[in-house]
Design a protein around this motif. Structure first.
Motif, PDB file in Angstrom:
ATOM      1  N   GLU A   1       0.802  -1.218   0.000  1.00 23.95           N
ATOM      2  CA  GLU A   1       0.000   0.000   0.000  1.00 23.95           C
ATOM      3  C   GLU A   1       0.838   1.272   0.000  1.00 23.95           C
ATOM      4  N   GLY A   2       1.914   1.302   0.765  1.00 29.46           N
ATOM      5  CA  GLY A   2       2.734   2.502   0.818  1.00 29.46           C
ATOM      6  C   GLY A   2       3.942   2.495  -0.086  1.00 29.46           C
ATOM      7  N   ASN A   3       4.075   1.484  -0.946  1.00 30.56           N
ATOM      8  CA  ASN A   3       5.228   1.389  -1.848  1.00 30.56           C
ATOM      9  C   ASN A   3       4.944   2.211  -3.107  1.00 30.56           C
ATOM     10  N   GLU A   4       5.745   3.210  -3.345  1.00 25.89           N
ATOM     11  CA  GLU A   4       5.523   4.105  -4.478  1.00 25.89           C
ATOM     12  C   GLU A   4       6.352   3.754  -5.711  1.00 25.89           C
ATOM     13  N   LYS A   5       7.181   2.706  -5.623  1.00 31.50           N
ATOM     14  CA  LYS A   5       8.027   2.320  -6.760  1.00 31.50           C
ATOM     15  C   LYS A   5       7.555   1.042  -7.446  1.00 31.50           C
TER      16      LYS A   5
ATOM     17  N   LYS B   1      -6.830   1.701  -5.612  1.00 32.45           N
ATOM     18  CA  LYS B   1      -7.365   3.019  -5.303  1.00 32.45           C
ATOM     19  C   LYS B   1      -6.418   3.813  -4.407  1.00 32.45           C
ATOM     20  N   SER B   2      -5.693   3.098  -3.538  1.00 33.46           N
ATOM     21  CA  SER B   2      -4.786   3.781  -2.612  1.00 33.46           C
ATOM     22  C   SER B   2      -3.363   3.893  -3.143  1.00 33.46           C
ATOM     23  N   ASN B   3      -2.976   3.003  -4.074  1.00 32.36           N
ATOM     24  CA  ASN B   3      -1.627   3.014  -4.639  1.00 32.36           C
ATOM     25  C   ASN B   3      -1.734   3.280  -6.142  1.00 32.36           C
ATOM     26  N   ASN B   4      -1.414   4.474  -6.553  1.00 32.35           N
ATOM     27  CA  ASN B   4      -1.536   4.858  -7.963  1.00 32.35           C
ATOM     28  C   ASN B   4      -0.279   4.572  -8.773  1.00 32.35           C
ATOM     29  N   ALA B   5       0.737   3.967  -8.154  1.00 37.58           N
ATOM     30  CA  ALA B   5       1.981   3.690  -8.875  1.00 37.58           C
ATOM     31  C   ALA B   5       1.918   2.389  -9.668  1.00 37.58           C
ATOM     32  N   ILE B   6       0.989   1.504  -9.333  1.00 41.73           N
ATOM     33  CA  ILE B   6       0.900   0.197 -10.006  1.00 41.73           C
ATOM     34  C   ILE B   6       0.313   0.383 -11.394  1.00 41.73           C
ATOM     35  N   LYS B   7       1.047  -0.043 -12.411  1.00 42.90           N
ATOM     36  CA  LYS B   7       0.624   0.097 -13.809  1.00 42.90           C
ATOM     37  C   LYS B   7       0.228  -1.236 -14.439  1.00 42.90           C
ATOM     38  N   SER B   8       0.691  -2.344 -13.868  1.00 39.44           N
ATOM     39  CA  SER B   8       0.418  -3.662 -14.450  1.00 39.44           C
ATOM     40  C   SER B   8       0.059  -4.632 -13.333  1.00 39.44           C
ATOM     41  N   LEU B   9      -1.055  -5.337 -13.514  1.00 35.82           N
ATOM     42  CA  LEU B   9      -1.513  -6.325 -12.532  1.00 35.82           C
ATOM     43  C   LEU B   9      -2.126  -7.487 -13.282  1.00 35.82           C
ATOM     44  N   LYS B  10      -1.540  -8.659 -13.168  1.00 27.96           N
ATOM     45  CA  LYS B  10      -2.017  -9.858 -13.856  1.00 27.96           C
ATOM     46  C   LYS B  10      -2.626 -10.811 -12.842  1.00 27.96           C
ATOM     47  N   CYS B  11      -3.856 -11.240 -13.161  1.00 28.92           N
ATOM     48  CA  CYS B  11      -4.582 -12.171 -12.281  1.00 28.92           C
ATOM     49  C   CYS B  11      -5.246 -13.260 -13.115  1.00 28.92           C
TER      50      CYS B  11
END
Length: 524
Positions: free
Chosen positions: A435-439, A463-473
């Motif tokens: 949640e608090g990781n910005e990189k 919603k809380s971490n806007n740094a994530i650009k790619s998420l595979k599920c």
């Protein structure tokens, strides 16, 4: 009797039949009435007989010619009728009938060759259509994994290293995270003889380029067949002076350990090899010493991979002690190597001292105790930018260790937990750490059965971490609605509009742009 004689009137029997017919005609009653006359009429009767014989012969010859002509005409008519019937049945039989009508010409070798070629092509087309239909029927009964396996075996592709240098955060290749990321390009995996011949021919060409230092050679694998064709000393010298190779694969399967050590010696002065891979090698103490000695002299090798290797004596310990002094090695991958608790402790203890940028474990059959120790030591490797743990079982206790390590790895950009048995509880622990990781920009959680509950947790994370650009599920038992929400959250994180508008307005703008791109000619 006249008609019977005409039907049987042929060839050399003309004279005999004509004589017989004249004798039969001489018994006519009209001739009997003339027998009562005197000897004075004998001369006139002989003249009549000769004239009659000549007339009968001329008539018989004329009738015979007419009958033969009728027979030929009837034969030609019959042949034409047969040709017309055969034309309706088959085009090839029509050609044969036409040849019969036109004089029954003998079939030439060229015509036989063309006819045979047409038959073969027709058979091949039927077989291909039948095989495609069977394959389509078979595809309907296959799962997505089986189809992907079939495509991979048909078109073997060159493997790619999981952490390519210079890759941007958020950019990831399919081979890095898919279940087919392990390279199964060994000889026994493919039974196609044609493929094996092409591979052997390509390997021989690469070996010649290696010996001659020819440009264009970027990757080569040396193993048993290479040592049969060339001496290990010649290959080692070629490796030492080559300036074009970037990836070297050493396959020790069925190789002499001494010859394998000689090949390793060629690495000490090479200045072009960036990636080194050991495949099916038995890492003994002697091989480990030769390897880390060569790597200490070589400052160009940055990626080291061990695939399906075994470890004997203290080979693994000696190897990782030596790798601690090889400052050029920044990426390590261990695939399909059976790591016991002792082996996993050696690897985990060496990682914090190696200043690595990426670490990859895949299908190492590590125990829960070894996994907890390994993930706990990741917290000390603060230089890590990529963590890839695939096809391993991570328990809740091990997940707690990983969460602690992620919080300490401030440079982490990519995280892969592929097929690790994660549930919604593990996803919740992971979300708290991220949640608090910005990189961190790229996450892969495919093949984990956390369902819609885990998807809701990830949506809140985005919603809380806007740094994530790619998420595979992929393959996580998520409904379409949840997938749509995840996709919208990722779209919002990936655009610059998030700093200007709310999520609802931003998604509306993106949807409008998407519609305009689909119909660029449509006027508003």
């Amino acid at each position: 009797l006249y008609k019977v004689l005409i039907c049987h009137f042929r060839g050399g029997r003309k004279f005999a039949l004509s004589t017989f017919f004249i004798k039969m005609s001489s018994t006519d009653p009209s001739s009997a009435s003339s027998n009562g006359e005197g000897k004075n009429s004998k001369v006139s009767n002989d003249a009549k007989d000769s004239q009659t014989r000549q007339d009968i012969e001329n008539k018989m010859f004329a009738v015979s010619g007419t009958d033969e002509k009728k027979a030929d005409d009837s034969g030609n008519q019959t042949s034409r009728m047969e040709a017309r019937t055969n034309d309706e049945v088959d085009g090839d039989n029509k050609l044969a009938s036409m040849e019969t009508v036109q004089g029954k010409e003998e079939e030439t070798p060229r015509k036989r060759k063309v006819k045979k070629k047409r038959t073969v092509m027709k058979t091949e087309d039927e077989d291909s259509i039948r095989s495609e239909a069977d394959e389509n029927d078979l595809d309907e009964n296959l799962t997505s994994g089986d189809k992907r396996e079939r495509r991979r075996r048909r078109r073997p592709q060159a493997e790619s290293y999981p952490d390519e240098e210079g890759s941007e955060g958020g950019s990831e290749s399919e081979s890095d995270y898919s279940e087919d990321s392990i390279d199964d390009s060994d000889d026994e995996e493919y039974d196609d003889e044609e493929y094996q011949k092409k591979k052997a021919k390509s390997q021989q060409i690469k070996e010649k380029k290696l010996l001659t230092n020819a440009p264009g050679l970027k990757e080569i694998e040396l193993g048993e067949n290479s040592l049969i064709r060339y001496s290990p000393t010649d290959l080692s010298k070629a490796i030492r002076r080559n300036t074009h190779i970037q990836k070297l694969v050493l396959n020790e399967k069925n190789c002499d350990p001494v010859s394998f050590e000689i090949l390793i010696e060629g690495l000490d002065k090479n200045e072009s090899i960036v990636q080194l891979e050991f495949r099916r090698a038995e890492i003994t103490k002697d091989i480990a010493v030769e390897l880390y000695t060569a790597l200490m002299k070589n400052t160009k090798v940055k990626k080291f991979c061990m695939k399906r290797c075994t470890f004997a004596d203290s080979g693994l310990a000696v190897l990782f002690i030596g790798l601690q002094h090889c400052r050029s090695v920044k990426h390590i991958a261990i695939e399909s190597c059976n790591l016991s608790d002792h082996s996993s402790n050696i690897v985990a203890s060496a990682i914090p001292l190696m200043q690595l940028q990426s670490i990859r474990l895949q299908n190492t059959q590590m125990t829960d105790k070894g996994m907890r120790f390994f993930l706990g030591n990741l917290a000390k490797a603060t230089t890590l930018e990529s963590i890839n743990v695939s096809e391993e079982k991570i328990s809740e206790k091990a997940m707690a260790k990983l969460v602690f390590g992620i919080q300490r790895c401030t440079n982490l950009v990519r995280l892969v937990l592929f097929d690790c048995g994660l549930d919604e509880v593990a996803i919740e622990l992971l979300a708290e750490a991220i949640e608090g990781n910005e990189k961190l920009q790229s996450i892969n959680l495919s093949k984990n059965k956390f369902g819609n509950e885990g998807a809701d947790i990830l949506i809140d994370l985005l919603k809380s971490n806007n740094a994530i650009k790619s998420l595979k599920c992929d393959g996580c038992r998520i409904s379409r609605h949840e997938k749509r929400l995840l996709k919208d959250a990722l779209r919002y994180n990936s655009t610059f509009l998030k700093s200007l508008f709310s999520p609802e307005v931003t998604l509306s703008i993106l949807d409008s742009v998407g519609l305009f791109e689909q119909n660029p000619t449509q006027k508003s």
